[in-house]
Design an enzyme around this catalytic site. Sequence first.
Site, PDB file in Angstrom:
ATOM      1  N   LYS A  59     -48.652  43.037 -46.932  1.00 36.12           N
ATOM      2  CA  LYS A  59     -47.484  43.692 -47.523  1.00 36.12           C
ATOM      3  C   LYS A  59     -46.158  43.170 -46.968  1.00 36.12           C
ATOM      4  O   LYS A  59     -45.128  43.285 -47.628  1.00 36.12           O
ATOM      5  CB  LYS A  59     -47.574  45.219 -47.352  1.00 36.12           C
ATOM      6  CG  LYS A  59     -48.846  45.859 -47.919  1.00 36.12           C
ATOM      7  CD  LYS A  59     -49.168  45.419 -49.327  1.00 36.12           C
ATOM      8  CE  LYS A  59     -50.383  46.056 -49.966  1.00 36.12           C
ATOM      9  NZ  LYS A  59     -51.662  45.892 -49.279  1.00 36.12           N
ATOM     10  N   TYR A 273     -62.614  53.733 -53.866  1.00 35.02           N
ATOM     11  CA  TYR A 273     -61.573  53.281 -52.941  1.00 35.02           C
ATOM     12  C   TYR A 273     -61.698  53.981 -51.584  1.00 35.02           C
ATOM     13  O   TYR A 273     -61.734  55.216 -51.519  1.00 35.02           O
ATOM     14  CB  TYR A 273     -60.181  53.548 -53.531  1.00 35.02           C
ATOM     15  CG  TYR A 273     -59.081  53.151 -52.580  1.00 35.02           C
ATOM     16  CD1 TYR A 273     -58.633  51.835 -52.528  1.00 35.02           C
ATOM     17  CD2 TYR A 273     -58.517  54.075 -51.706  1.00 35.02           C
ATOM     18  CE1 TYR A 273     -57.647  51.454 -51.636  1.00 35.02           C
ATOM     19  CE2 TYR A 273     -57.527  53.699 -50.804  1.00 35.02           C
ATOM     20  CZ  TYR A 273     -57.100  52.394 -50.775  1.00 35.02           C
ATOM     21  OH  TYR A 273     -56.131  52.018 -49.873  1.00 35.02           O
ATOM     22  N   TYR A 299     -60.524  47.044 -47.415  1.00 37.83           N
ATOM     23  CA  TYR A 299     -60.235  45.856 -48.233  1.00 37.83           C
ATOM     24  C   TYR A 299     -61.037  44.621 -47.778  1.00 37.83           C
ATOM     25  O   TYR A 299     -61.950  44.174 -48.458  1.00 37.83           O
ATOM     26  CB  TYR A 299     -58.732  45.516 -48.165  1.00 37.83           C
ATOM     27  CG  TYR A 299     -57.829  46.580 -48.729  1.00 37.83           C
ATOM     28  CD1 TYR A 299     -57.507  46.595 -50.086  1.00 37.83           C
ATOM     29  CD2 TYR A 299     -57.269  47.563 -47.924  1.00 37.83           C
ATOM     30  CE1 TYR A 299     -56.663  47.556 -50.618  1.00 37.83           C
ATOM     31  CE2 TYR A 299     -56.414  48.536 -48.446  1.00 37.83           C
ATOM     32  CZ  TYR A 299     -56.118  48.526 -49.791  1.00 37.83           C
ATOM     33  OH  TYR A 299     -55.288  49.470 -50.308  1.00 37.83           O
TER      34      TYR A 299
HETATM   35  C1  LIG Z   1     -52.935  46.261 -49.955  1.00 36.08           C
HETATM   36  C2  LIG Z   1     -54.027  45.502 -49.300  1.00 36.08           C
HETATM   37  C3  LIG Z   1     -54.825  44.602 -50.025  1.00 36.08           C
HETATM   38  C4  LIG Z   1     -54.731  44.429 -51.500  1.00 36.08           C
HETATM   39  O1  LIG Z   1     -53.600  43.729 -51.907  1.00 36.08           O
HETATM   40  P1  LIG Z   1     -53.014  44.031 -53.358  1.00 36.08           P
HETATM   41  O2  LIG Z   1     -51.843  43.157 -53.457  1.00 36.08           O
HETATM   42  O3  LIG Z   1     -52.690  45.500 -53.358  1.00 36.08           O
HETATM   43  O4  LIG Z   1     -54.067  43.733 -54.359  1.00 36.08           O
HETATM   44  C5  LIG Z   1     -55.786  43.883 -49.356  1.00 36.08           C
HETATM   45  N1  LIG Z   1     -55.981  44.050 -48.032  1.00 36.08           N
HETATM   46  C6  LIG Z   1     -55.254  44.913 -47.309  1.00 36.08           C
HETATM   47  C7  LIG Z   1     -55.569  45.056 -45.870  1.00 36.08           C
HETATM   48  C8  LIG Z   1     -54.260  45.674 -47.918  1.00 36.08           C
HETATM   49  O5  LIG Z   1     -53.557  46.538 -47.186  1.00 36.08           O
END
Ligand SMILES: *Cc1c(COP(=O)(O)O)cnc(C)c1O
Length: 349
Positions: A59, A273, A299
């Site tokens: 991010k 999720y 993730y």
């Molecule tokens: C937000 C996030 C993702 C996914 O990325 P997107 O751009 O939302 O698809 C992947 N890994 C981590 C650790 C995240 O925080």
Amino acid sequence: MSIAASVALPATLTCYPRYPLLTGPTPLQRLDRLSDLLGGPRIHIKRDDCTGLALGGNKARKLEFLVADALAQGADTLVTVGALQSNHARMTAAAAARAGLRCTLVLQDRLPDAPASHREGGNIFLDGLLGADVVVVPAQESLDEVLAVQVQALREQGRVPYAIAAGGSSPLGALGYVLAAHELLEQAADAGHRVDAIVLATGSAGTQAGLIAGLVQAGHAAAVHGHCVSRPAAQQTDKVQELASSTLAALGLPAQLADHVVHTDDRQIGSGYGHPTAAMCEAVQLLARFEAILLDPVYTGKAMAGLIADIRAGRYTREQQVVFIHTGGSPALFAYRWAFAGSAEEETP
Ligand SMILES: *Cc1c(COP(=O)(O)O)cnc(C)c1O
């Protein structure tokens, strides 16, 4: 396939101001022990868990563009939404602290049956430490609505809020991953290896969409495989496709993507999720024990589980070069200790 020579960034990208949050390019490393263990392609890892902002993660790249836009608009408060253990929320709080802005986070409780540590530890603890105001709401369908309500409430208090979509996944945010695609291609070329495929977790879609837009713009043919963490593959493909197109459009480039450019796979989601799976736990443990890399339970653990499953199924040849994007999230491990209970002493293959 030849090693890509470096291609210039689109000039239009420089029209968008960036607020510096990254400490520099993130490392691209070889995972030799893991590659040898699995007997498949050469695996490399792009360490976007090391972007340098408050324990790192993907991010930061999006927030460089979003924070610059917030400042240009005269905002005094960043507002965003996510789950209780949202990495995006933590990094938005961190970016606000760096930029001298206030921050309100609206977080939904999607795992009401998890132990209290899930509601108190990991990212949500850091959110408070970083000075954000946290509003917890029950799980619900539309986060956009919740965000709009919060923005209105802040306006009534005389604040100037800047709303950031879930995951920072607007075309503006996705520009961060257009830059990342170029960074990655340049590093691979410097190291003298090809990039045949890129593997990552895909949620709000900005990371995958930005990478695809960057590769398309650079004329590079690497396939980008997104492992879904929140919605079925068909829906995720549409979301990525739409955002990649609007990101290209924001750069003034032709926005038409060929159908086969977006690959998504939803076989690692499990019950949804943030819900742990056995394959995720195995992947997290494997990476910790063979490479000292800390993945995350929501993730990257699921995305790595997807890569491992694909390698075991013979999807890749030994000659191929695969880059896994470590998008961050390890702070959430501290709120998911319960998910690893009982599996801690299991044998690794
Ligand atoms: C937000 C996030 C993702 C996914 O990325 P997107 O751009 O939302 O698809 C992947 N890994 C981590 C650790 C995240 O925080």
